[in-house]
Design a protein around this motif. Structure first.
Motif, PDB file in Angstrom:
ATOM      1  N   ALA A  11       0.738  -1.429  -0.053  1.00 30.25           N
ATOM      2  CA  ALA A  11      -0.289  -0.034   0.096  1.00 30.25           C
ATOM      3  C   ALA A  11       0.882   1.223  -0.114  1.00 30.25           C
ATOM      4  O   ALA A  11       1.994   1.158   0.506  1.00 30.25           O
ATOM      5  N   PRO A  12       0.453   2.423  -0.600  1.00 32.55           N
ATOM      6  CA  PRO A  12       1.275   3.535  -0.529  1.00 32.55           C
ATOM      7  C   PRO A  12       1.540   4.180   0.473  1.00 32.55           C
ATOM      8  O   PRO A  12       2.518   5.052   0.690  1.00 32.55           O
ATOM      9  N   HIS A  13       0.598   4.001   1.598  1.00 33.09           N
ATOM     10  CA  HIS A  13       0.846   4.584   3.274  1.00 33.09           C
ATOM     11  C   HIS A  13       0.454   3.513   4.028  1.00 33.09           C
ATOM     12  O   HIS A  13      -0.815   3.072   3.919  1.00 33.09           O
ATOM     13  N   HIS A  14       1.188   3.876   5.074  1.00 31.76           N
ATOM     14  CA  HIS A  14       0.625   3.233   6.339  1.00 31.76           C
ATOM     15  C   HIS A  14       0.771   4.145   7.555  1.00 31.76           C
ATOM     16  O   HIS A  14       1.772   4.785   7.487  1.00 31.76           O
ATOM     17  N   THR A  15       0.106   3.972   8.556  1.00 30.87           N
ATOM     18  CA  THR A  15       0.407   4.685   9.891  1.00 30.87           C
ATOM     19  C   THR A  15       1.550   4.369  10.479  1.00 30.87           C
ATOM     20  O   THR A  15       2.104   5.109  10.839  1.00 30.87           O
ATOM     21  N   LEU A 123       9.900   5.932   2.319  1.00 29.39           N
ATOM     22  CA  LEU A 123      10.671   4.677   2.349  1.00 29.39           C
ATOM     23  C   LEU A 123      10.823   4.444   0.903  1.00 29.39           C
ATOM     24  O   LEU A 123       9.703   4.440   0.034  1.00 29.39           O
ATOM     25  N   GLU A 124      12.046   4.113   0.511  1.00 25.58           N
ATOM     26  CA  GLU A 124      12.246   3.235  -0.817  1.00 25.58           C
ATOM     27  C   GLU A 124      12.453   1.939  -0.234  1.00 25.58           C
ATOM     28  O   GLU A 124      13.291   1.486   0.604  1.00 25.58           O
ATOM     29  N   THR A 125      12.029   0.993  -0.853  1.00 29.43           N
ATOM     30  CA  THR A 125      11.969  -0.371  -0.551  1.00 29.43           C
ATOM     31  C   THR A 125      12.075  -1.132  -1.923  1.00 29.43           C
ATOM     32  O   THR A 125      11.726  -0.673  -2.853  1.00 29.43           O
ATOM     33  N   THR A 126      12.720  -2.416  -1.828  1.00 28.40           N
ATOM     34  CA  THR A 126      12.629  -3.182  -2.948  1.00 28.40           C
ATOM     35  C   THR A 126      11.136  -3.643  -3.449  1.00 28.40           C
ATOM     36  O   THR A 126      10.979  -4.440  -4.685  1.00 28.40           O
ATOM     37  N   GLY A 127      10.252  -3.504  -2.543  1.00 29.88           N
ATOM     38  CA  GLY A 127       8.934  -3.672  -3.155  1.00 29.88           C
ATOM     39  C   GLY A 127       8.108  -2.377  -3.565  1.00 29.88           C
ATOM     40  O   GLY A 127       6.906  -2.359  -3.901  1.00 29.88           O
ATOM     41  N   GLY A 128       8.773  -1.285  -3.578  1.00 30.00           N
ATOM     42  CA  GLY A 128       8.230  -0.020  -4.012  1.00 30.00           C
ATOM     43  C   GLY A 128       8.390   0.861  -2.963  1.00 30.00           C
ATOM     44  O   GLY A 128       8.759   0.760  -1.839  1.00 30.00           O
ATOM     45  N   PRO A 129       8.091   2.339  -3.455  1.00 27.80           N
ATOM     46  CA  PRO A 129       7.839   3.331  -2.273  1.00 27.80           C
ATOM     47  C   PRO A 129       6.926   3.365  -1.608  1.00 27.80           C
ATOM     48  O   PRO A 129       5.675   2.858  -1.766  1.00 27.80           O
ATOM     49  N   LEU A 130       6.873   3.798  -0.330  1.00 23.48           N
ATOM     50  CA  LEU A 130       5.627   4.007   0.548  1.00 23.48           C
ATOM     51  C   LEU A 130       5.999   5.200   1.536  1.00 23.48           C
ATOM     52  O   LEU A 130       7.127   5.611   1.456  1.00 23.48           O
TER      53      LEU A 130
END
Length: 436
Positions: A11-15, A123-130
């Motif tokens: 998901a693009p955003h989490h709490t 955050l940049e991650t290997t699963g995409g940004p969020l």
């Protein structure tokens, strides 16, 4: 564990984003699930990876099983005073992860953490940004294996490795083995090799030791009763400096026992002081072996003395203890040099620890040594937290025994900030409006 969440796109955003799915990160997730707070846990490998892939085959806990108290998942086996071996530890952590619906995403690594002003963390991650309003860094403090630069001077044909790579004596090349370092890993690996009949040469450093049992009980049991595992770091005599101290060496192997390097010397293990220099096949050691052995023994005896005082003060009926008598002392002409070829050494194992590596975090929360500045895991940057670090709050913070308390505290901090968020946002908007 929420397998569906693991398979879906991020998901693009989490709490809250929890980085690290080991026992520390999962403990935070457990608390967030209980509080109904939206979050995701990112784990670059899989549950139990470090225990499974970065420990030797005979590895076991050095603290009794009863101290394994992950939130909602205490040890419930048949040997509370035993010591879980590697495979049992992996199963314990896996069972904890499966005991609640953790939104865990395995195979996803966080590669960059930043923040623009007062906005959410990026955050940049290997699963995409969020993005996330809160980030809990639960990657521990042992990231990069330390191999000193002097290792470059070893003969190129000689195999050398970090303790993280060691598995068992049979996996090593033929010949004797030089183990450098006497923290918990170094002493336990040296014992593993010694018991297998390998000739061991051991460089003894300044790590302290402790007796396994005293006055009829495990020393850990006594220290727990005395409150040592609940002592906050700011009440420790060394304060935050204790975080850099080596742990006491002891073992839980075969039901638990002392690790007595002097006894190993009587049985044929070769002991030396700290490694000072390498020149090809020729090694030089400091003249500190006797001092290091004496200091380790003195710490062990001081722990026993503190237990004796506790027993006397409370009138506890306990069997008498025994003072330690050194079975071996280094002679005055103990060698300070070693010829690797002449000694038939085929492997060197570096047991000199790890370095922390938080370079991927581009948020100003670190001190001059690169250690995160925090108070009980709460950093000076609102919304950024750390958990699972040694002595984060107490002695148990980096172990199974203290993680639940640390995780619950951080979850309460997050819940409070979430409850107060609307008021903070309104105040920020009003201040901006008045300023305009």
């Amino acid at each position: 564990m929420n397998d569906r969440a693991r398979e879906e796109p991020l998901a693009p955003h989490h709490t809250v984003c929890v980085i690290g799915g080991g026992q520390a990160g999962l403990s935070v997730s457990h608390g967030l699930v209980q509080r109904g707070i939206d979050h995701v846990v990112l784990e670059r490998h899989g549950v139990g990876h470090a225990w499974r892939e970065e420990r030797w085959d005979s590895f076991c806990l050095v603290t009794p099983n009863w101290q394994c108290t992950l939130p909602g998942h205490p040890y419930d086996g048949a040997e509370p005073h035993g010591f879980m071996v590697k495979d049992e530890i992996v199963r314990y952590v896996e069972a904890f992860a499966a005991s609640f619906p953790a939104p865990l995403r395995t195979g996803v690594e966080a590669t960059r953490l930043s923040r623009d002003g007062e906005g959410p963390f990026r955050l940049e991650t290997t699963g995409g940004p969020l993005t996330a309003d809160h980030v809990v860094v639960a990657t521990g403090g042992y990231h990069t294996p330390v191999i000193p630069r002097m290792a470059e001077r070893l003969p190129p044909t000689l195999k050398h490795m970090h303790s993280r790579e060691y598995r068992n004596p049979g996996a090593l090349p033929p010949g004797a083995v030089l183990v450098v370092g006497t923290g918990q890993s170094g002493c336990q690996i040296a014992e593993d090799l010694h018991l297998a009949g390998r000739q061991v040469h051991l460089c003894v450093g300044g790590a302290p030791r402790t007796a396994r049992f005293h006055r009829g009980r495990d020393v850990v049991d006594w220290l727990a009763d005395m409150g040592y595992y609940d002592m906050p770091v700011d009440q420790h005599p060394l304060k935050e400096r204790v975080r850099a101290k080596a742990n006491h060496y002891v073992t839980g192997r075969d039901g638990g026992r002392d690790i007595d390097l002097r006894r190993f010397a009587l049985e044929g293990m070769h002991l030396y002081g700290r490694l000072e220099d390498i020149r090809g096949d020729h090694l030089t050691f400091r003249d500190d072996l006797a001092h290091n052995l004496d200091q380790a023994d003195a710490v062990s005896e001081s722990i026993k003395a503190s237990i004796d005082k506790f027993i006397a003060a409370r009138g506890i009926d306990a069997p008498p203890g025994n003072a330690y008598s050194p079975p071996w002392v280094p002679p005055a002409d103990h060698p300070r040099n070693l010829d690797l070829a002449a000694a038939g050494i085929g492997t060197v194992i570096w047991c000199v620890g790890y370095r922390s590596d938080f370079r991927w975090i581009e948020v100003p929360v670190f001190d001059g040594s690169g250690y995160p500045s925090h108070r009980r895991g709460v950093s000076a940057v609102d919304g950024l937290y750390f958990v699972g670090l040694p002595w984060l709050y107490t002695w148990g913070s980096g172990r199974f025994s203290g993680i639940a308390r640390d995780a619950a505290y951080l979850c309460d901090q997050i819940a409070t900030r979430e409850r107060d968020r609307p008021a903070r946002i309104a105040a920020t908007v009003n201040a901006w409006a008045l300023g305009s």
